[in-house]
Design a protein around this motif. Structure first.
Motif, PDB file in Angstrom:
ATOM      1  N   ARG A   2       4.904  41.726 -51.252  1.00 39.37           N
ATOM      2  CA  ARG A   2       5.623  42.854 -51.657  1.00 39.37           C
ATOM      3  C   ARG A   2       6.667  42.400 -52.772  1.00 39.37           C
ATOM      4  N   ARG A  60      18.799  37.797 -42.932  1.00 43.00           N
ATOM      5  CA  ARG A  60      18.222  38.456 -41.902  1.00 43.00           C
ATOM      6  C   ARG A  60      19.129  39.378 -41.096  1.00 43.00           C
ATOM      7  N   ASP A  64      18.785  43.243 -41.212  1.00 44.33           N
ATOM      8  CA  ASP A  64      18.928  44.310 -39.806  1.00 44.33           C
ATOM      9  C   ASP A  64      19.978  45.456 -39.655  1.00 44.33           C
ATOM     10  N   GLY A  67      19.005  47.962 -43.160  1.00 44.79           N
ATOM     11  CA  GLY A  67      17.681  48.674 -43.254  1.00 44.79           C
ATOM     12  C   GLY A  67      17.159  48.396 -44.457  1.00 44.79           C
ATOM     13  N   TRP A 147      12.801  41.019 -45.428  1.00 43.03           N
ATOM     14  CA  TRP A 147      12.355  42.512 -45.410  1.00 43.03           C
ATOM     15  C   TRP A 147      12.709  43.278 -44.156  1.00 43.03           C
ATOM     16  N   PRO A 148      12.807  44.523 -44.220  1.00 43.97           N
ATOM     17  CA  PRO A 148      13.421  45.243 -42.957  1.00 43.97           C
ATOM     18  C   PRO A 148      12.495  45.122 -41.883  1.00 43.97           C
ATOM     19  N   ASP A 149      11.138  44.599 -41.992  1.00 47.02           N
ATOM     20  CA  ASP A 149      10.179  44.531 -40.953  1.00 47.02           C
ATOM     21  C   ASP A 149      10.322  42.944 -40.312  1.00 47.02           C
ATOM     22  N   GLY A 150      11.256  42.151 -40.799  1.00 50.41           N
ATOM     23  CA  GLY A 150      11.707  40.948 -40.281  1.00 50.41           C
ATOM     24  C   GLY A 150      10.889  39.865 -41.181  1.00 50.41           C
ATOM     25  N   ARG A 151       9.958  40.069 -41.840  1.00 50.39           N
ATOM     26  CA  ARG A 151       9.350  38.999 -42.467  1.00 50.39           C
ATOM     27  C   ARG A 151      10.120  38.418 -43.751  1.00 50.39           C
ATOM     28  N   SER A 152      10.112  37.158 -43.926  1.00 50.07           N
ATOM     29  CA  SER A 152      10.859  36.643 -45.069  1.00 50.07           C
ATOM     30  C   SER A 152      10.044  35.643 -45.966  1.00 50.07           C
TER      31      SER A 152
END
Ligand SMILES: O=c1nc[nH]c2c1ncn2[C@H]1C[C@H](O)[C@@H](COP(=O)(O)OP(=O)(O)OP(=O)(O)O)O1
Ligand SMILES: [Mg+2]
Length: 214
Positions: A2, A60, A64, A67, A147-152
């Motif tokens: 992304r 993170r 969180d 968003g 990222w908002p979905d928690g991936r880093s």
């Protein structure tokens, strides 16, 4: 992978010197991050044991709570003769409260910070080792994007140099006045921001971030 989009990035830092540098480094790419202060985000306790751990936990928390994708920087000065301390404790060595043992552990990050004091602590520890002690040091910068979905994703940079005494210059922040990068006669405190941005640990990490995400 992304890509970062303009206007949709939180910069999870409460250090104004750092925020200014990161804005400078992202400016050419059209990314103007929203700051943690503007969103009133709290300053998390940095409980990690590495620069990357701490950068990740700061980004993170901001991702969180907001968003939005979040970027954090965890950085510090590693003095080779001191076993790479202060390292991840670099901000904590500047805490004015003497009841906080600056090397002991995470401690509580609150109250004022005094980098004149932090630089004296470094200098005193080096003097205690005697005149032959190496003055070699490096800065490290770890950047984390969460990222908002928690991936880093993580990027690390470094710059090598020598510690000078007394400190010189008032252009930078933190330990800049006592750090002279290898191959230069000026300390980071004496350099113009553009020059620091060509060679710093933060610029080195940003080059990797830009290649991956922009
Ligand atoms: O280019 C630099 N020039 C001089 N000193 C620097 C630099 N980069 C990091 N440093 C030192 C001072 C800073 O206070 C500490 C980082 O500690 P670190 O926890 O990553 O940042 P911080 O607490 O100041 O702000 P925040 O965590 O909200 O981003 O290392
Ligand atoms: Mg911090």
């Amino acid at each position: 992978m992304r890509k970062l989009e303009p206007g949709r990035l939180v910069l999870a830092s409460h250090n104004q010197g750092k925020v200014r540098e990161i804005r400078d480094l992202l400016g050419p790419y059209g990314i103007e991050p929203v700051s943690a202060a503007e969103l009133d985000l709290p300053e998390p306790e940095e409980t990690g044991t590495t620069f990357v751990d701490n950068a990740d936990l700061k980004a993170r928390q901001a991702a969180d709570l907001s968003g939005l994708p979040a970027l954090a920087d965890d950085s510090g000065l590693c003095v080779e003769a001191l076993g790479n301390r202060p390292g991840i404790f670099s901000a904590r060595w500047a805490l004015v409260d003497p009841s906080v043992d600056p090397g002991a552990g995470p401690g509580e990050v609150q109250g004022g910070r005094d980098f004149g004091l932090a630089m004296r602590r470094v200098q005193e520890e080096l003097e205690a080792l005697g005149p032959e002690a190496s003055r070699a040091a490096h800065f490290v910068c770890a950047l984390a994007v969460v990222w908002p979905d928690g991936r880093s994703e993580w990027f690390e940079g470094r710059v090598d140099g020598t510690l000078v005494w007394p400190p010189r210059g008032d252009k930078g922040f933190g330990y800049d006045p006592m750090f002279q990068p290898a191959g230069y006669d000026l300390t980071f405190g004496e350099m113009d921001p553009d020059e620091k941005h060509r060679i710093s640990h933060r610029a080195d990490a940003f080059r990797k971030l830009v290649a991956a995400l922009l």
